[in-house]
Design a protein around this motif. Structure first.
Motif, PDB file in Angstrom:
ATOM      1  N   PRO A   1      36.842  31.769  39.723  1.00 41.59           N
ATOM      2  CA  PRO A   1      38.101  31.230  40.248  1.00 41.59           C
ATOM      3  C   PRO A   1      37.860  29.992  41.111  1.00 41.59           C
ATOM      4  CG  PRO A   1      38.045  33.608  40.505  1.00 41.59           C
ATOM      5  CD  PRO A   1      36.670  33.189  40.057  1.00 41.59           C
ATOM      6  N   LYS A   2      38.633  28.946  40.842  1.00 40.14           N
ATOM      7  CA  LYS A   2      38.502  27.688  41.587  1.00 40.14           C
ATOM      8  C   LYS A   2      39.880  27.288  42.113  1.00 40.14           C
ATOM      9  CE  LYS A   2      37.022  22.916  41.246  1.00 40.14           C
ATOM     10  NZ  LYS A   2      36.571  21.845  40.380  1.00 40.14           N
ATOM     11  N   PHE A   3      39.957  27.052  43.424  1.00 41.80           N
ATOM     12  CA  PHE A   3      41.215  26.706  44.069  1.00 41.80           C
ATOM     13  C   PHE A   3      41.102  25.348  44.738  1.00 41.80           C
ATOM     14  CE2 PHE A   3      41.435  31.182  43.482  1.00 41.80           C
ATOM     15  CZ  PHE A   3      42.778  31.473  43.327  1.00 41.80           C
ATOM     16  N   GLU A   4      42.179  24.571  44.654  1.00 41.07           N
ATOM     17  CA  GLU A   4      42.248  23.277  45.322  1.00 41.07           C
ATOM     18  C   GLU A   4      43.508  23.241  46.165  1.00 41.07           C
ATOM     19  OE1 GLU A   4      41.949  20.144  42.431  1.00 41.07           O
ATOM     20  OE2 GLU A   4      39.888  20.679  41.924  1.00 41.07           O
ATOM     21  N   THR A   5      43.404  22.668  47.360  1.00 39.90           N
ATOM     22  CA  THR A   5      44.539  22.574  48.264  1.00 39.90           C
ATOM     23  C   THR A   5      45.626  21.681  47.679  1.00 39.90           C
ATOM     24  OG1 THR A   5      43.083  22.881  50.151  1.00 39.90           O
ATOM     25  CG2 THR A   5      45.265  21.964  50.605  1.00 39.90           C
ATOM     26  N   ILE A   6      46.855  22.133  47.782  1.00 41.24           N
ATOM     27  CA  ILE A   6      47.999  21.337  47.354  1.00 41.24           C
ATOM     28  C   ILE A   6      48.303  20.351  48.478  1.00 41.24           C
ATOM     29  CG2 ILE A   6      50.442  21.386  46.737  1.00 41.24           C
ATOM     30  CD1 ILE A   6      49.905  24.279  45.662  1.00 41.24           C
TER      31      ILE A   6
ATOM     32  N   GLU B   1      46.800  40.022  31.837  1.00 42.37           N
ATOM     33  CA  GLU B   1      45.429  40.087  32.337  1.00 42.37           C
ATOM     34  C   GLU B   1      45.115  38.722  32.943  1.00 42.37           C
ATOM     35  OE1 GLU B   1      42.292  42.138  33.439  1.00 42.37           O
ATOM     36  OE2 GLU B   1      43.794  43.029  32.121  1.00 42.37           O
ATOM     37  N   VAL B   2      45.050  38.665  34.257  1.00 37.85           N
ATOM     38  CA  VAL B   2      44.780  37.404  34.950  1.00 37.85           C
ATOM     39  C   VAL B   2      43.333  37.004  34.696  1.00 37.85           C
ATOM     40  CG1 VAL B   2      44.651  36.294  37.210  1.00 37.85           C
ATOM     41  CG2 VAL B   2      46.515  37.879  36.698  1.00 37.85           C
TER      42      VAL B   2
ATOM     43  N   GLN C   1      44.103  40.910  47.542  1.00 39.53           N
ATOM     44  CA  GLN C   1      43.095  40.452  48.496  1.00 39.53           C
ATOM     45  C   GLN C   1      41.992  39.659  47.817  1.00 39.53           C
ATOM     46  OE1 GLN C   1      41.733  43.896  50.635  1.00 39.53           O
ATOM     47  NE2 GLN C   1      43.664  44.147  51.710  1.00 39.53           N
ATOM     48  N   SER C   2      41.988  39.671  46.496  1.00 39.42           N
ATOM     49  CA  SER C   2      40.965  38.989  45.701  1.00 39.42           C
ATOM     50  C   SER C   2      41.660  38.163  44.618  1.00 39.42           C
ATOM     51  CB  SER C   2      40.057  40.040  45.056  1.00 39.42           C
ATOM     52  OG  SER C   2      39.330  39.496  43.980  1.00 39.42           O
ATOM     53  N   PRO C   3      41.075  37.050  44.190  1.00 35.77           N
ATOM     54  CA  PRO C   3      41.720  36.246  43.154  1.00 35.77           C
ATOM     55  C   PRO C   3      41.795  36.923  41.791  1.00 35.77           C
ATOM     56  CG  PRO C   3      39.544  35.375  43.632  1.00 35.77           C
ATOM     57  CD  PRO C   3      39.827  36.441  44.660  1.00 35.77           C
ATOM     58  N   VAL C   4      41.095  38.034  41.631  1.00 39.75           N
ATOM     59  CA  VAL C   4      41.148  38.764  40.360  1.00 39.75           C
ATOM     60  C   VAL C   4      41.868  40.102  40.486  1.00 39.75           C
ATOM     61  CG1 VAL C   4      39.100  37.640  39.411  1.00 39.75           C
ATOM     62  CG2 VAL C   4      38.838  39.735  40.747  1.00 39.75           C
ATOM     63  N   GLY C   5      42.483  40.337  41.644  1.00 35.61           N
ATOM     64  CA  GLY C   5      43.219  41.589  41.850  1.00 35.61           C
ATOM     65  C   GLY C   5      42.365  42.617  42.546  1.00 35.61           C
ATOM     66  N   PRO C   6      42.836  43.847  42.587  1.00 31.03           N
ATOM     67  CA  PRO C   6      44.029  44.367  41.918  1.00 31.03           C
ATOM     68  C   PRO C   6      45.312  43.829  42.544  1.00 31.03           C
ATOM     69  CG  PRO C   6      43.109  46.056  43.336  1.00 31.03           C
ATOM     70  CD  PRO C   6      42.165  44.886  43.392  1.00 31.03           C
ATOM     71  N   TRP C   7      46.313  43.604  41.702  1.00 37.91           N
ATOM     72  CA  TRP C   7      47.587  43.026  42.098  1.00 37.91           C
ATOM     73  C   TRP C   7      48.622  44.103  42.371  1.00 37.91           C
ATOM     74  CZ3 TRP C   7      47.386  37.911  42.887  1.00 37.91           C
ATOM     75  CH2 TRP C   7      46.371  37.188  42.256  1.00 37.91           C
ATOM     76  N   ASN C   8      49.478  43.847  43.354  1.00 39.09           N
ATOM     77  CA  ASN C   8      50.624  44.708  43.662  1.00 39.09           C
ATOM     78  C   ASN C   8      51.859  43.844  43.764  1.00 39.09           C
ATOM     79  OD1 ASN C   8      49.468  47.402  44.068  1.00 39.09           O
ATOM     80  ND2 ASN C   8      48.356  46.416  45.726  1.00 39.09           N
ATOM     81  N   VAL C   9      53.007  44.412  43.491  1.00 36.66           N
ATOM     82  CA  VAL C   9      54.261  43.678  43.634  1.00 36.66           C
ATOM     83  C   VAL C   9      54.434  43.321  45.109  1.00 36.66           C
ATOM     84  CG1 VAL C   9      56.764  43.803  43.392  1.00 36.66           C
ATOM     85  CG2 VAL C   9      55.294  44.817  41.644  1.00 36.66           C
ATOM     86  N   SER C  10      54.765  42.073  45.382  1.00 35.51           N
ATOM     87  CA  SER C  10      54.923  41.596  46.762  1.00 35.51           C
ATOM     88  C   SER C  10      56.289  41.966  47.317  1.00 35.51           C
ATOM     89  CB  SER C  10      54.796  40.071  46.813  1.00 35.51           C
ATOM     90  OG  SER C  10      53.531  39.666  46.390  1.00 35.51           O
ATOM     91  N   THR C  11      56.299  42.302  48.594  1.00 36.61           N
ATOM     92  CA  THR C  11      57.573  42.532  49.276  1.00 36.61           C
ATOM     93  C   THR C  11      57.994  41.294  50.054  1.00 36.61           C
ATOM     94  OG1 THR C  11      56.425  43.505  51.178  1.00 36.61           O
ATOM     95  CG2 THR C  11      57.223  45.022  49.470  1.00 36.61           C
ATOM     96  N   THR C  12      57.038  40.402  50.321  1.00 33.76           N
ATOM     97  CA  THR C  12      57.324  39.132  50.984  1.00 33.76           C
ATOM     98  C   THR C  12      56.383  38.068  50.418  1.00 33.76           C
ATOM     99  OG1 THR C  12      55.738  39.527  52.765  1.00 33.76           O
ATOM    100  CG2 THR C  12      58.017  40.232  53.161  1.00 33.76           C
TER     101      THR C  12
ATOM    102  N   SER D   1      43.084  28.443  35.768  1.00 33.83           N
ATOM    103  CA  SER D   1      43.772  29.591  35.195  1.00 33.83           C
ATOM    104  C   SER D   1      45.083  29.104  34.594  1.00 33.83           C
ATOM    105  CB  SER D   1      44.066  30.652  36.262  1.00 33.83           C
ATOM    106  OG  SER D   1      44.778  31.734  35.696  1.00 33.83           O
ATOM    107  N   GLY D   2      45.543  29.762  33.592  1.00 35.29           N
ATOM    108  CA  GLY D   2      46.817  29.430  32.986  1.00 35.29           C
ATOM    109  C   GLY D   2      47.988  30.051  33.721  1.00 35.29           C
TER     110      GLY D   2
END
Length: 94
Positions: A16-21, A9-10, A55-66, A32-33
């Motif tokens: 959600p907070k994101f910072e540029t690498i 469970e993400v 498409q959202s930081p909380v999902g829904p998630w799908n297995v990536s093909t790329t 997030s852990g």
């Protein structure tokens, strides 16, 4: 299963907070852990050697093909560097 969700469970500590690498166009979730990255409006989760996207930081998630090449530019001094060792090597329709 390609349309399966990750076996976790993400979650985030708050919104959600994101910072540029530094040196990349990729952002990393800092509250997030889990290894959650953002690139060009899409979100990527690396968990147990499998890439997921949403498409959202909380999902829904799908297995990536790329996975975007930009993720593999994350430098070794980043806490997210470990995900650069995980690659999608094969996919099937299911």
């Amino acid at each position: 299963m390609r349309h399966g969700k990750p076996p976790v469970e993400v979650d985030y500590a708050g919104e959600p907070k994101f910072e540029t690498i530094t040196g990349t166009q990729v952002s990393r979730a800092v509250n997030s852990g889990y290894d959650i990255l953002q690139y060009q409006g899409r979100y990527y989760l690396c968990y147990a050697g499998i890439w997921y996207d949403a498409q959202s930081p909380v999902g829904p998630w799908n297995v990536s093909t790329t996975v975007p090449d930009a993720i593999y530019t994350i430098p070794p001094n980043s806490p997210a560097y470990n995900v650069t060792q995980v690659k999608v090597v094969e996919t099937t329709p299911t």
